[in-house]
Write a protein that holds these residues in place. Structure first.
Motif, PDB file in Angstrom:
ATOM      1  N   VAL A 183      11.568   3.513 -13.663  1.00 19.45           N
ATOM      2  CA  VAL A 183      10.806   2.868 -12.589  1.00 19.45           C
ATOM      3  C   VAL A 183      10.382   3.904 -11.550  1.00 19.45           C
ATOM      4  N   LYS A 184      11.275   4.810 -11.214  1.00 21.89           N
ATOM      5  CA  LYS A 184      10.964   5.863 -10.244  1.00 21.89           C
ATOM      6  C   LYS A 184       9.791   6.714 -10.734  1.00 21.89           C
ATOM      7  N   LYS A 185       9.793   7.060 -12.009  1.00 21.36           N
ATOM      8  CA  LYS A 185       8.707   7.854 -12.600  1.00 21.36           C
ATOM      9  C   LYS A 185       7.380   7.097 -12.528  1.00 21.36           C
ATOM     10  N   LEU A 186       7.406   5.811 -12.849  1.00 18.86           N
ATOM     11  CA  LEU A 186       6.182   5.004 -12.781  1.00 18.86           C
ATOM     12  C   LEU A 186       5.646   4.958 -11.345  1.00 18.86           C
ATOM     13  N   ILE A 187       6.544   4.775 -10.393  1.00 14.54           N
ATOM     14  CA  ILE A 187       6.113   4.706  -8.997  1.00 14.54           C
ATOM     15  C   ILE A 187       5.557   6.046  -8.544  1.00 14.54           C
ATOM     16  N   GLN A 188       6.159   7.140  -8.991  1.00  7.68           N
ATOM     17  CA  GLN A 188       5.642   8.471  -8.647  1.00  7.68           C
ATOM     18  C   GLN A 188       4.256   8.701  -9.246  1.00  7.68           C
ATOM     19  N   ASP A 189       3.975   8.057 -10.373  1.00  7.49           N
ATOM     20  CA  ASP A 189       2.683   8.214 -11.043  1.00  7.49           C
ATOM     21  C   ASP A 189       1.579   7.338 -10.451  1.00  7.49           C
ATOM     22  N   LEU A 190       1.935   6.448  -9.537  1.00  8.27           N
ATOM     23  CA  LEU A 190       0.935   5.586  -8.910  1.00  8.27           C
ATOM     24  C   LEU A 190      -0.028   6.416  -8.073  1.00  8.27           C
ATOM     25  N   PRO A 191      -1.240   5.916  -7.860  1.00 11.96           N
ATOM     26  CA  PRO A 191      -2.137   6.593  -6.910  1.00 11.96           C
ATOM     27  C   PRO A 191      -1.431   6.700  -5.553  1.00 11.96           C
ATOM     28  N   LYS A 192      -1.679   7.773  -4.822  1.00 16.79           N
ATOM     29  CA  LYS A 192      -0.974   8.033  -3.561  1.00 16.79           C
ATOM     30  C   LYS A 192      -1.031   6.859  -2.580  1.00 16.79           C
ATOM     31  N   PRO A 193      -2.193   6.223  -2.358  1.00 13.57           N
ATOM     32  CA  PRO A 193      -2.203   5.087  -1.415  1.00 13.57           C
ATOM     33  C   PRO A 193      -1.283   3.942  -1.866  1.00 13.57           C
ATOM     34  N   ASN A 194      -1.247   3.688  -3.165  1.00 10.74           N
ATOM     35  CA  ASN A 194      -0.370   2.637  -3.680  1.00 10.74           C
ATOM     36  C   ASN A 194       1.092   3.024  -3.490  1.00 10.74           C
ATOM     37  N   HIS A 195       1.399   4.270  -3.828  1.00  9.52           N
ATOM     38  CA  HIS A 195       2.765   4.762  -3.689  1.00  9.52           C
ATOM     39  C   HIS A 195       3.226   4.679  -2.237  1.00  9.52           C
ATOM     40  N   ASP A 196       2.414   5.187  -1.322  1.00 10.05           N
ATOM     41  CA  ASP A 196       2.791   5.213   0.086  1.00 10.05           C
ATOM     42  C   ASP A 196       2.943   3.797   0.653  1.00 10.05           C
ATOM     43  N   THR A 197       2.043   2.910   0.287  1.00  8.05           N
ATOM     44  CA  THR A 197       2.124   1.519   0.739  1.00  8.05           C
ATOM     45  C   THR A 197       3.375   0.857   0.178  1.00  8.05           C
TER      46      THR A 197
END
Length: 119
Positions: free
Chosen positions: A35-49
């Motif tokens: 899950v952590k890897k998937l979240i790290q792979d998200l576009p930056k705005p999605n990740h930060d939000t």
């Protein structure tokens, strides 16, 4: 309403199935890593939000005795709001179970997933 009205959910469509597969992993340590890897792979705005939102939800959970919001309650409310499949193929009830489980898991493991204790 903000998250529900986005043209693409906070968890982008292409990530829906990978998150479902990750939450099915039995071993907690491996599930956190996936899950952590998937979240790290998200576009930056999605990740930060997402990081900010889950940090806030973690604080809400800290007052669960007063606000009566459990991890399960937050999962039920936010699961279908933050992620949904692009095409409604398959079983909507099964998707909802996974949506809730994914949000619950991220909430429970948010300190590790988002490195919240580290500056």
């Amino acid at each position: 309403m903000f998250f529900r009205e986005l043209p693409e959910p906070l968890f982008p469509f292409r990530f829906f199935q990978p998150f479902v597969e990750a939450v099915k992993i039995k071993e907690t340590k491996h599930k956190v890593q996936a899950v952590k890897k998937l979240i790290q792979d998200l576009p930056k705005p999605n990740h930060d939000t997402m990081k900010l939102l889950f940090s806030h939800l973690h604080r809400v959970l800290g007052f669960s005795r007063k606000n009566l919001m459990s991890t399960q309650g937050i999962g039920i409310v936010f699961g279908p709001t933050l992620m949904w499949p692009e095409l409604d193929t398959g079983n909507m009830a099964v998707n909802m179970v996974y949506q809730n489980q994914i949000v619950e898991f991220i909430l429970i493991e948010s300190r590790e997933i988002f490195n919240l204790d580290r500056k």
